[in-house]
Design an enzyme around this catalytic site. Structure first.
Site, PDB file in Angstrom:
ATOM      1  N   LYS A 242     -19.322  -6.207 -33.985  1.00  0.00           N
ATOM      2  CA  LYS A 242     -18.311  -7.042 -34.636  1.00  0.00           C
ATOM      3  C   LYS A 242     -18.542  -7.125 -36.134  1.00  0.00           C
ATOM      4  O   LYS A 242     -17.585  -7.160 -36.907  1.00  0.00           O
ATOM      5  CB  LYS A 242     -18.301  -8.460 -34.030  1.00  0.00           C
ATOM      6  CG  LYS A 242     -17.621  -8.523 -32.670  1.00  0.00           C
ATOM      7  CD  LYS A 242     -17.292  -9.959 -32.307  1.00  0.00           C
ATOM      8  CE  LYS A 242     -16.742 -10.059 -30.898  1.00  0.00           C
ATOM      9  NZ  LYS A 242     -16.584 -11.457 -30.459  1.00  0.00           N
TER      10      LYS A 242
ATOM     11  N   LYS B 247     -14.168  -0.721 -24.213  1.00  0.00           N
ATOM     12  CA  LYS B 247     -13.711  -1.700 -23.209  1.00  0.00           C
ATOM     13  C   LYS B 247     -12.340  -2.241 -23.614  1.00  0.00           C
ATOM     14  O   LYS B 247     -11.987  -2.285 -24.802  1.00  0.00           O
ATOM     15  CB  LYS B 247     -14.720  -2.828 -23.036  1.00  0.00           C
ATOM     16  CG  LYS B 247     -14.777  -3.772 -24.194  1.00  0.00           C
ATOM     17  CD  LYS B 247     -15.402  -5.111 -23.827  1.00  0.00           C
ATOM     18  CE  LYS B 247     -15.212  -6.007 -25.046  1.00  0.00           C
ATOM     19  NZ  LYS B 247     -15.584  -7.354 -24.979  1.00  0.00           N
TER      20      LYS B 247
ATOM     21  N   LYS C  32      -8.883  -8.216 -25.634  1.00  0.00           N
ATOM     22  CA  LYS C  32      -7.694  -8.982 -26.001  1.00  0.00           C
ATOM     23  C   LYS C  32      -7.531  -9.075 -27.510  1.00  0.00           C
ATOM     24  O   LYS C  32      -6.453  -9.362 -27.991  1.00  0.00           O
ATOM     25  CB  LYS C  32      -7.729 -10.379 -25.381  1.00  0.00           C
ATOM     26  CG  LYS C  32      -8.959 -11.232 -25.671  1.00  0.00           C
ATOM     27  CD  LYS C  32      -8.785 -12.627 -25.088  1.00  0.00           C
ATOM     28  CE  LYS C  32     -10.004 -13.169 -24.366  1.00  0.00           C
ATOM     29  NZ  LYS C  32     -11.248 -13.288 -25.128  1.00  0.00           N
TER      30      LYS C  32
HETATM   31  P1  TYM Z   1     -14.491 -13.207 -23.667  1.00  0.00           P
HETATM   32  O1  TYM Z   1     -13.563 -14.311 -24.054  1.00  0.00           O
HETATM   33  O2  TYM Z   1     -14.573 -12.029 -24.570  1.00  0.00           O
HETATM   34  O3  TYM Z   1     -14.151 -12.688 -22.225  1.00  0.00           O
HETATM   35  C1  TYM Z   1     -13.981 -13.563 -21.130  1.00  0.00           C
HETATM   36  C2  TYM Z   1     -14.593 -12.946 -19.881  1.00  0.00           C
HETATM   37  O4  TYM Z   1     -13.945 -11.716 -19.590  1.00  0.00           O
HETATM   38  C3  TYM Z   1     -14.921 -10.663 -19.476  1.00  0.00           C
HETATM   39  N1  TYM Z   1     -14.319  -9.431 -19.992  1.00  0.00           N
HETATM   40  C4  TYM Z   1     -14.220  -8.296 -19.314  1.00  0.00           C
HETATM   41  N2  TYM Z   1     -14.609  -7.962 -18.084  1.00  0.00           N
HETATM   42  C5  TYM Z   1     -14.360  -6.690 -17.667  1.00  0.00           C
HETATM   43  N3  TYM Z   1     -13.742  -5.767 -18.434  1.00  0.00           N
HETATM   44  C6  TYM Z   1     -13.343  -6.057 -19.699  1.00  0.00           C
HETATM   45  N4  TYM Z   1     -12.743  -5.142 -20.446  1.00  0.00           N
HETATM   46  C7  TYM Z   1     -13.580  -7.379 -20.183  1.00  0.00           C
HETATM   47  N5  TYM Z   1     -13.320  -8.004 -21.363  1.00  0.00           N
HETATM   48  C8  TYM Z   1     -13.783  -9.250 -21.228  1.00  0.00           C
HETATM   49  C9  TYM Z   1     -16.080 -11.136 -20.329  1.00  0.00           C
HETATM   50  O5  TYM Z   1     -17.285 -10.507 -19.967  1.00  0.00           O
HETATM   51  C10 TYM Z   1     -16.081 -12.623 -20.054  1.00  0.00           C
HETATM   52  O6  TYM Z   1     -16.757 -12.887 -18.846  1.00  0.00           O
HETATM   53  N6  TYM Z   1     -18.954 -14.984 -25.114  1.00  0.00           N
HETATM   54  C11 TYM Z   1     -17.966 -15.013 -24.056  1.00  0.00           C
HETATM   55  C12 TYM Z   1     -17.426 -16.406 -23.779  1.00  0.00           C
HETATM   56  C13 TYM Z   1     -18.448 -17.471 -23.522  1.00  0.00           C
HETATM   57  C14 TYM Z   1     -19.170 -17.643 -22.307  1.00  0.00           C
HETATM   58  C15 TYM Z   1     -19.958 -18.805 -22.503  1.00  0.00           C
HETATM   59  C16 TYM Z   1     -19.216 -16.944 -21.095  1.00  0.00           C
HETATM   60  C17 TYM Z   1     -18.816 -18.475 -24.363  1.00  0.00           C
HETATM   61  N7  TYM Z   1     -19.700 -19.278 -23.767  1.00  0.00           N
HETATM   62  C18 TYM Z   1     -20.813 -19.290 -21.507  1.00  0.00           C
HETATM   63  C19 TYM Z   1     -20.075 -17.430 -20.086  1.00  0.00           C
HETATM   64  C20 TYM Z   1     -20.854 -18.573 -20.306  1.00  0.00           C
HETATM   65  C21 TYM Z   1     -16.778 -14.139 -24.445  1.00  0.00           C
HETATM   66  O7  TYM Z   1     -16.555 -13.895 -25.599  1.00  0.00           O
HETATM   67  O8  TYM Z   1     -15.949 -13.795 -23.424  1.00  0.00           O
END
Ligand code: TYM
Length: 330
Positions: A112, A195, A198
């Site tokens: 990032k 990957k 969004k």
């Molecule tokens: P985020 O918002 O990027 O994504 C949310 C969840 O979706 C999963 N994900 C995917 N899984 C499979 N294929 C993909 N292409 C894909 N893109 C996203 C992510 O792995 C995630 O589970 N840092 C985290 C948010 C967070 C969090 C937490 C998660 C903040 N605090 C505490 C668990 C526990 C994030 O940016 O997810």
């Protein structure tokens, strides 16, 4: 005792089918067997520049999509991260127990910070806030996609470190990450080496959960495929088709081998056509329910209840850690 499950999703754009298949689908499953807490992590979204109105609306929309995807607010708790001040407070306390070197090694930070012109201090300490989210609730299990694996390992390292320095304070959380063939890493439709995300600038690279049927058809039609004509799961030599096969399998409930047999080497045309319709069928009930949840006050009430519950859960852990650190009681 029932297990505690915690996970979070950033309101940094419209949720994609990657978020759904990699994470939210498992949230829905786990709510039947564990005490689940699901959080819209708006503070995490602030680590990169956001349009304030878009962030505001996306925060409510992610909460609505949680419910629209099948999370039952009577079973699981849904809330907004910034509504519970303990997250930011614990994050600071944990930052003072984390090292510059371990944060510098985080691959998501490296990626990032290479992509963004603005690299905030928040982007650097982002994984510590994530650790705070998890550790605040004495979490047993964290369902996430593969991309969050390293962040989870850091959360575990921090918990183990604090426990050994100050005595048992935090439960050490276990990851719950599906293998790739079960949605752990859904790839971009334009570049199967990346990957699906969004926050991508190219909407053709993802299927958003709110994409109307025609848009889904167009995006699947233009999705890249591999050379040859055989519909076969082979992550190394057929990354694009393998990704589409995973999406097909998870949306339809059919095992990958059955789908391979059905299409064989008859070319990609019919496979892609059918895939688009299967995705549309999966999204239809989610989109319907989402619309109902847009009525004023509905999601706000769910989030208020969620906040009330988790504030009470978070308080004893935070107070215990404050006391162990030597902070004077308030
Ligand atoms: P985020 O918002 O990027 O994504 C949310 C969840 O979706 C999963 N994900 C995917 N899984 C499979 N294929 C993909 N292409 C894909 N893109 C996203 C992510 O792995 C995630 O589970 N840092 C985290 C948010 C967070 C969090 C937490 C998660 C903040 N605090 C505490 C668990 C526990 C994030 O940016 O997810």
């Amino acid at each position: 005792m029932v297990k505690r499950v915690f996970s979070g999703v950033q309101p940094s754009g419209v949720l994609t089918i990657g978020n759904y298949l990699g994470a939210i689908r498992n949230f829905v499953k786990l709510q039947h067997e564990a005490d689940c807490i699901f959080c819209v992590v708006d503070l995490h979204a602030l680590t990169v520049p956001q349009d304030p109105k878009e962030l505001h609306d996306a925060t409510l929309d992610v909460a609505r999509l949680f419910v629209a995807c099948g999370i039952d607010p009577e079973r699981a708790t849904i809330f907004v991260q910034s509504h519970v001040a303990a997250h930011a407070e614990l994050s600071w306390l944990l930052e003072c127990n984390s090292y510059f070197g371990e944060l510098r090694r985080m691959t998501q930070f490296k990626d990032k910070s290479a992509k963004n012109e603005v690299v905030t201090a928040g982007l650097f300490t982002y994984p510590v806030l994530m650790a705070a989210d998890i550790l605040l609730y004495q979490t047993d299990q964290v369902p996430v996609g593969e991309d969050q694996k390293q962040h989870l390992e850091l959360a575990r390292d921090i918990a183990i470190r604090v426990n050994s320095r100050f005595g048992q304070t935090f439960k050490v959380p276990e990851p719950y990450i599906p293998p790739r063939s079960a949605g752990g890493r859904i790839m971009s439709l334009v570049n199967p080496e990346e990957k699906m995300s969004k926050s991508s600038d190219d909407p053709k690279s993802y299927i958003a959960l709110l994409d109307p049927p025609d848009v889904v058809r167009k995006k699947i039609r233009s999705a890249v495929t591999d050379s040859g004509r055989e519909v076969k799961y082979d992550e190394v030599n057929k990354a694009a088709i393998s990704n589409l096969l995973v999406i097909y399998s998870l949306c339809s409930g059919q095992p990958i081998e059955e789908i391979e047999k059905k299409y064989g080497d008859s070319g990609y045309g019919q496979f892609k056509k059918d895939l688009a319709e299967i995705i549309i069928e999966t999204l239809e009930p989610i989109q319907k329910r989402f619309e109902e949840l847009c009525k004023p006050g509905v999601i706000e009430e769910i989030l208020q209840r969620g906040r009330d519950r988790v504030e009470a859960l978070a308080a004893p852990t935070l107070e215990d850690f404050r006391r162990k650190l030597g902070l004077v009681q308030r």
